[in-house]
Design a protein around this motif. Structure first.
Motif, PDB file in Angstrom:
ATOM      1  N   ILE A 243       0.854  -1.188   0.000  1.00  0.00           N
ATOM      2  CA  ILE A 243       0.000   0.000   0.000  1.00  0.00           C
ATOM      3  C   ILE A 243       0.885   1.231   0.000  1.00  0.00           C
ATOM      4  CG2 ILE A 243      -1.840  -1.207   1.251  1.00  0.00           C
ATOM      5  CD1 ILE A 243      -1.045   0.369   3.752  1.00  0.00           C
ATOM      6  N   HIS A 244       0.285   2.361  -0.294  1.00  0.00           N
ATOM      7  CA  HIS A 244       0.994   3.639  -0.314  1.00  0.00           C
ATOM      8  C   HIS A 244       0.855   4.299   1.061  1.00  0.00           C
ATOM      9  CE1 HIS A 244       1.835   7.851  -1.440  1.00  0.00           C
ATOM     10  NE2 HIS A 244       2.500   7.345  -2.464  1.00  0.00           N
ATOM     11  N   PRO A 245       1.817   5.151   1.475  1.00  0.00           N
ATOM     12  CA  PRO A 245       1.672   5.855   2.752  1.00  0.00           C
ATOM     13  C   PRO A 245       0.370   6.634   2.874  1.00  0.00           C
ATOM     14  CG  PRO A 245       3.913   6.109   1.942  1.00  0.00           C
ATOM     15  CD  PRO A 245       3.148   5.402   0.864  1.00  0.00           C
ATOM     16  N   VAL A 246      -0.164   7.124   1.751  1.00  0.00           N
ATOM     17  CA  VAL A 246      -1.438   7.850   1.818  1.00  0.00           C
ATOM     18  C   VAL A 246      -2.568   6.919   2.223  1.00  0.00           C
ATOM     19  CG1 VAL A 246      -3.132   9.157   0.473  1.00  0.00           C
ATOM     20  CG2 VAL A 246      -0.688   9.596   0.172  1.00  0.00           C
ATOM     21  N   HIS A 247      -2.524   5.662   1.791  1.00  0.00           N
ATOM     22  CA  HIS A 247      -3.541   4.698   2.220  1.00  0.00           C
ATOM     23  C   HIS A 247      -3.531   4.548   3.738  1.00  0.00           C
ATOM     24  CE1 HIS A 247      -3.257   3.031  -2.043  1.00  0.00           C
ATOM     25  NE2 HIS A 247      -4.553   3.256  -1.890  1.00  0.00           N
ATOM     26  N   LEU A 248      -2.333   4.459   4.307  1.00  0.00           N
ATOM     27  CA  LEU A 248      -2.238   4.332   5.762  1.00  0.00           C
ATOM     28  C   LEU A 248      -2.767   5.580   6.442  1.00  0.00           C
ATOM     29  CD1 LEU A 248      -1.215   2.698   8.208  1.00  0.00           C
ATOM     30  CD2 LEU A 248       0.983   3.873   7.947  1.00  0.00           C
ATOM     31  N   ARG A 249      -2.468   6.738   5.896  1.00  0.00           N
ATOM     32  CA  ARG A 249      -2.955   7.990   6.483  1.00  0.00           C
ATOM     33  C   ARG A 249      -4.479   8.030   6.451  1.00  0.00           C
ATOM     34  NH1 ARG A 249      -0.975  11.865   9.804  1.00  0.00           N
ATOM     35  NH2 ARG A 249       1.003  11.877   8.655  1.00  0.00           N
ATOM     36  N   ILE A 250      -5.066   7.593   5.355  1.00  0.00           N
ATOM     37  CA  ILE A 250      -6.526   7.573   5.254  1.00  0.00           C
ATOM     38  C   ILE A 250      -7.114   6.603   6.268  1.00  0.00           C
ATOM     39  CG2 ILE A 250      -8.458   6.920   3.757  1.00  0.00           C
ATOM     40  CD1 ILE A 250      -6.767   7.929   1.388  1.00  0.00           C
ATOM     41  N   ALA A 251      -6.517   5.416   6.378  1.00  0.00           N
ATOM     42  CA  ALA A 251      -7.022   4.423   7.331  1.00  0.00           C
ATOM     43  C   ALA A 251      -6.955   4.949   8.756  1.00  0.00           C
ATOM     44  CB  ALA A 251      -6.220   3.132   7.201  1.00  0.00           C
ATOM     45  N   GLU A 252      -5.838   5.610   9.083  1.00  0.00           N
ATOM     46  CA  GLU A 252      -5.706   6.170  10.430  1.00  0.00           C
ATOM     47  C   GLU A 252      -6.744   7.258  10.682  1.00  0.00           C
ATOM     48  OE1 GLU A 252      -4.443   9.020  13.430  1.00  0.00           O
ATOM     49  OE2 GLU A 252      -4.468   9.381  11.274  1.00  0.00           O
ATOM     50  N   ASP A 253      -6.967   8.097   9.695  1.00  0.00           N
ATOM     51  CA  ASP A 253      -7.918   9.189   9.858  1.00  0.00           C
ATOM     52  C   ASP A 253      -9.346   8.668   9.989  1.00  0.00           C
ATOM     53  OD1 ASP A 253      -8.599  12.093   9.766  1.00  0.00           O
ATOM     54  OD2 ASP A 253      -9.646  11.478   7.946  1.00  0.00           O
ATOM     55  N   GLU A 254      -9.713   7.710   9.161  1.00  0.00           N
ATOM     56  CA  GLU A 254     -11.090   7.214   9.184  1.00  0.00           C
ATOM     57  C   GLU A 254     -11.396   6.394  10.429  1.00  0.00           C
ATOM     58  OE1 GLU A 254     -13.611   7.940   7.322  1.00  0.00           O
ATOM     59  OE2 GLU A 254     -12.494   9.242   5.963  1.00  0.00           O
ATOM     60  N   THR A 255     -10.379   5.761  11.016  1.00  0.00           N
ATOM     61  CA  THR A 255     -10.605   4.969  12.230  1.00  0.00           C
ATOM     62  C   THR A 255     -10.299   5.761  13.492  1.00  0.00           C
ATOM     63  OG1 THR A 255      -8.350   4.088  12.119  1.00  0.00           O
ATOM     64  CG2 THR A 255     -10.082   2.809  11.044  1.00  0.00           C
ATOM     65  N   LEU A 270      -9.376  -3.068   6.026  1.00  0.00           N
ATOM     66  CA  LEU A 270      -8.784  -1.915   5.356  1.00  0.00           C
ATOM     67  C   LEU A 270      -7.435  -2.270   4.731  1.00  0.00           C
ATOM     68  CD1 LEU A 270      -9.650   0.964   7.852  1.00  0.00           C
ATOM     69  CD2 LEU A 270     -10.865   0.251   5.792  1.00  0.00           C
ATOM     70  N   ALA A 271      -6.651  -3.107   5.409  1.00  0.00           N
ATOM     71  CA  ALA A 271      -5.361  -3.506   4.849  1.00  0.00           C
ATOM     72  C   ALA A 271      -5.544  -4.242   3.530  1.00  0.00           C
ATOM     73  CB  ALA A 271      -4.607  -4.390   5.840  1.00  0.00           C
ATOM     74  N   ALA A 272      -6.589  -5.065   3.439  1.00  0.00           N
ATOM     75  CA  ALA A 272      -6.850  -5.805   2.200  1.00  0.00           C
ATOM     76  C   ALA A 272      -7.385  -4.879   1.110  1.00  0.00           C
ATOM     77  CB  ALA A 272      -7.833  -6.939   2.474  1.00  0.00           C
ATOM     78  N   ALA A 273      -8.307  -3.996   1.482  1.00  0.00           N
ATOM     79  CA  ALA A 273      -8.938  -3.130   0.476  1.00  0.00           C
ATOM     80  C   ALA A 273      -7.964  -2.109  -0.095  1.00  0.00           C
ATOM     81  CB  ALA A 273     -10.140  -2.418   1.089  1.00  0.00           C
ATOM     82  N   ALA A 274      -7.040  -1.619   0.722  1.00  0.00           N
ATOM     83  CA  ALA A 274      -6.128  -0.558   0.281  1.00  0.00           C
ATOM     84  C   ALA A 274      -5.221  -1.012  -0.856  1.00  0.00           C
ATOM     85  CB  ALA A 274      -5.281  -0.077   1.457  1.00  0.00           C
ATOM     86  N   GLN A 275      -5.005  -2.304  -0.992  1.00  0.00           N
ATOM     87  CA  GLN A 275      -4.070  -2.807  -1.989  1.00  0.00           C
ATOM     88  C   GLN A 275      -4.588  -2.706  -3.419  1.00  0.00           C
ATOM     89  OE1 GLN A 275      -2.361  -6.654  -0.867  1.00  0.00           O
ATOM     90  NE2 GLN A 275      -2.858  -6.239   1.277  1.00  0.00           N
ATOM     91  N   SER A 276      -5.873  -2.410  -3.575  1.00  0.00           N
ATOM     92  CA  SER A 276      -6.440  -2.394  -4.932  1.00  0.00           C
ATOM     93  C   SER A 276      -7.281  -1.159  -5.220  1.00  0.00           C
ATOM     94  CB  SER A 276      -7.294  -3.649  -5.145  1.00  0.00           C
ATOM     95  OG  SER A 276      -8.364  -3.700  -4.204  1.00  0.00           O
ATOM     96  N   LYS A 277      -7.249  -0.172  -4.341  1.00  0.00           N
ATOM     97  CA  LYS A 277      -8.121   0.988  -4.522  1.00  0.00           C
ATOM     98  C   LYS A 277      -7.311   2.278  -4.629  1.00  0.00           C
ATOM     99  CE  LYS A 277     -12.104  -1.024  -2.108  1.00  0.00           C
ATOM    100  NZ  LYS A 277     -12.864  -1.174  -3.363  1.00  0.00           N
ATOM    101  N   PHE A 279      -6.884   6.375  -3.878  1.00  0.00           N
ATOM    102  CA  PHE A 279      -7.047   7.057  -2.593  1.00  0.00           C
ATOM    103  C   PHE A 279      -8.509   7.441  -2.356  1.00  0.00           C
ATOM    104  CE2 PHE A 279      -2.512   8.746  -3.464  1.00  0.00           C
ATOM    105  CZ  PHE A 279      -1.967   7.535  -3.070  1.00  0.00           C
ATOM    106  N   GLY A 280      -9.152   7.996  -3.363  1.00  0.00           N
ATOM    107  CA  GLY A 280     -10.548   8.393  -3.204  1.00  0.00           C
ATOM    108  C   GLY A 280     -11.456   7.211  -2.950  1.00  0.00           C
ATOM    109  N   GLN A 281     -11.251   6.123  -3.705  1.00  0.00           N
ATOM    110  CA  GLN A 281     -12.064   4.930  -3.504  1.00  0.00           C
ATOM    111  C   GLN A 281     -11.840   4.353  -2.116  1.00  0.00           C
ATOM    112  OE1 GLN A 281     -10.572   2.590  -6.743  1.00  0.00           O
ATOM    113  NE2 GLN A 281     -12.150   3.265  -8.185  1.00  0.00           N
TER     114      GLN A 281
END
Length: 670
Positions: A243-255, A270-277, A279-281
């Motif tokens: 995943i990209h660092p932005v994915h982690l930032r989004i996950a942290e913010d949303e949780t 979220l770890a599974a979904a971030a690998q194929s989406k 940033f907006g998705q």
């Protein structure tokens, strides 16, 4: 290439020290599998590829340069071996060989080149993980200067622990992680699994090496501790380059406000979904996951964020100004917008020229300044917005409260001219507030004893008739606390040299003259001048006596005091603890901001600190005084820190780790 038979440790398995999660690959001394170095997992179909990569690594280790054929054979194309490599020495070596030589890049197919780009991104994800892991270790390792806490000092909360205020779980999100309590990283990480304890002033010690402010370093520490503790699976996916660092930032913010009991499930999903989406998705997906697991988290987020409601002026990149208001009640914002829109339509009906968008901007300023543009249309191009809070002393010098009146410094004086009186002797201990000076609205400020609040009586912080309104309705006015730095020739209209408003930024000549005219219209305005050396540092300083409604007086009529550089002759030394107003002005002209590394807090809002303490023989002189914001004043006094002023305005800091950082007098960008 032989492969150890020991299994890869589970990154989610519990570890002996609950505050330190085991990274992928393990840290317990067990032999590492080939994947830990970046090789693909062993298997019948991968043996040849692994052997080939092993040969490439051996060649690279021997100092041989890899060729385009080597890189093509590594399998960066779709389905190739290199495409499957996790970040590690093997992938880093191949990427370096592929990108360091433009000739090799030019020979790669589009398929291979796309694979190289993806590999670079995977390495970037690993680098982000490594930086956060190292920052976390730096922050939470025991402080050698202090005794270790008792083992049972922070026991785990029982599973049925009651919720905290506003319905937030006791182990849930802390406001500091959202920037609500960023001054105390320990408060921000309170309640995290493992109960990490951040050592005192870790952010301040780390910030100079990262070339960031201590607040940014504290945020990075908080973020690293938070994702490692609350989202270990997603954090491990970052390490693996999935995943990209932005994915982690989004996950942290949303949780952020998700109840702890739902974290493990959300983390896996979220770890599974971030690998194929994208940033907006992914943000949309994460939002739905959190709401489905914990519908009440949305209300907790809203209530907590509202505590951070604020209004902030800022400088636009264009040189104009802006003002934003955040985290306000939706109903009041919508009602206010309708009020602005209706005023704009009234202006259009009155014949004021402009598009509706332009008229809304006029209406917005009308309402804030309690004026009516239909009665006194302003001159075009005026520019009155103050600057951000973290810039140098000047245009607004906003204090922590954000008040315009919270400044002072070289632009402020209550007596005609500068006084040579030594001022109050005072207690050599801490003062009641930043600056160790008479603040605006106090006995020594332009508001005098009749002032109200922190601003002049008829200024933005005042309460008298016509507060904050232009004198004579001829245009906007700026309060006396505003300090403008501008070349004299620019004011005269004979130079195109840009001016500067500290705390706001550089000004084009037209804007600079507009701001000076606005300052002249304010009844409490005082004028000070700083003459500069060729290198842009302060050479001399003077303040004009009395009021000058027609604009700044000719500086040639003033008596300037030299700003000492190099060896000090102690000409301005005093026998009292508190510096006189003249000495304060000389020092804040020399150092316009806090003299801690990377700190931009306006000197006018700082303590004037005795580098060698007064009670230890330190003198009240230019060579032993420097502005320190209240926070860095505390840092200087903390155990293990050391500060020296080798010459006036040049300060050398040494952290408890023994690293040194030097700050020098302000260079005015004129």
């Amino acid at each position: 290439m032989s492969s150890p038979t020991s299994p890869d440790p589970d990154p989610d398995a519990p570890e002996p020290d609950s505050s330190r999660p085991v990274p992928d690959g393990g840290n317990d001394g067990a032999p590492e599998p080939p994947e830990a170095s970046g090789f693909p997992p062993p298997g019948d179909d991968e043996d040849d590829s692994a052997a080939y990569l092993g040969e490439l690594m051996a060649a690279a280790a021997a100092g041989e340069e890899l060729t385009a054929a080597d890189i093509s054979g590594a399998g960066f194309g779709e389905g190739g071996t290199a495409q499957q490599l996790i970040p590690g020495p093997v992938l880093a070596t191949l990427v370096h060989a592929a990108t360091a030589d433009e000739k090799i890049l030019a020979t790669l197919s589009d398929d291979d080149l796309a694979g190289v780009i993806v590999a670079v991104r995977r390495i970037g994800s690993f680098a982000a993980w490594a930086e956060m892991t190292a920052i976390r270790e730096y922050a939470i390792r025991p402080d050698p200067r202090r005794p270790a806490p008792a083992p049972d000092a922070a026991p785990d909360a029982p599973s049925g622990a009651p919720s905290g205020p506003s319905g937030a779980p006791s182990g849930g999100r802390r406001g500091g992680a959202r920037g609500l309590d960023s001054r105390d990283p320990n408060a921000a990480v309170a309640g995290l699994p493992g109960h990490p304890k951040i050592r005192e002033f870790a952010a301040e010690a780390l910030a100079p090496d990262l070339h960031v402010t201590w607040q940014t370093a504290a945020d990075q520490i908080t973020y690293a501790c938070t994702v490692a503790a609350r989202l270990p699976v997603t954090f491990a996916a970052l390490r693996a380059g999935k995943i990209h660092p932005v994915h982690l930032r989004i996950a942290e913010d949303e949780t952020a406000y998700l109840d702890d009991k739902y974290l493990a499930e959300a983390d896996e999903k979220l770890a599974a979904a971030a690998q194929s989406k994208t940033f907006g998705q992914f943000r949309s997906h994460a939002h739905r996951v959190v709401l489905k697991l914990d519908p009440e988290s949305a209300l907790r987020r809203k209530n907590e964020a509202r505590k951070d409601a604020h209004v902030r002026p800022f400088r636009e990149a264009s040189g104009n100004a802006g003002m934003s208001a955040r985290e306000l009640p939706p109903d009041q914002v919508l009602a206010s917008w309708q009020h602005i829109d209706q005023r704009a339509r009234d202006l259009r009906a009155a014949g004021i020229p402009g598009t509706l968008k332009e008229l809304r901007a006029m209406a917005y300023l009308d309402l804030l300044q309690e004026r009516d543009i239909r009665l006194t249309p302003p001159s075009p191009g005026h520019d009155t917005a103050p600057g951000d809070t973290d810039g140098p002393s000047g245009l607004s010098d906003l204090g922590e409260t954000g008040d315009l009146g919270g400044t002072g410094g070289p632009g402020e004086t209550d007596d005609p001219g500068e006084s040579d009186d030594p001022g109050d002797t005072g207690n050599p201990g801490d003062t009641g507030g930043p600056g160790e000076s008479d603040g605006p609205g106090g006995p020594g400020g332009p508001g005098g004893n009749g002032g109200s609040g922190r601003g002049p009586r008829n200024g933005p912080g005042g309460t008298g008739p016509g507060a904050g309104r232009p004198a004579g309705n001829t245009g906007p006015s700026l309060a006396a606390q505003v300090t403008l730095t501008i070349p004299w020739a620019t004011w005269q209209g004979t130079s195109d040299t840009p001016g500067e408003a500290g705390g706001f930024g550089l000004l084009d000549p037209e804007t600079a003259r507009d701001l000076l005219a606005a300052a002249a219209r304010h009844a409490s305005t005082r004028w000070c001048y700083t003459v500069l050396h060729p290198d842009g540092t302060a050479a001399a300083h003077a303040c004009a006596p009395g009021r000058h409604p027609a604009g700044p007086p000719d500086p040639r009529t003033l008596k300037f005091n030299t700003v000492i550089r190099g060896p000090c002759n102690h000409a301005q030394a005093q026998g009292s603890y508190r510096p006189s107003r003249k000495l304060r002005h000389l020092i804040t002209a020399r150092n316009a901001t806090c003299t801690a590394p990377g700190c931009g807090h306006a000197a006018a809002n700082c303590d004037l600190d005795h580098t060698t303490p007064w009670h230890r023989g330190g003198v009240t002189c230019e060579c032993n005084l420097a502005p320190l914001c209240r926070h860095h004043h505390r840092v200087k006094q903390a155990q293990g820190w050391w500060l020296d002023q080798s010459e006036p305005g040049v300060l050398r800091w040494r952290t408890p780790a023994g690293r040194t950082h030097t700050t020098t007098p302000t260079i005015y960008p004129m």
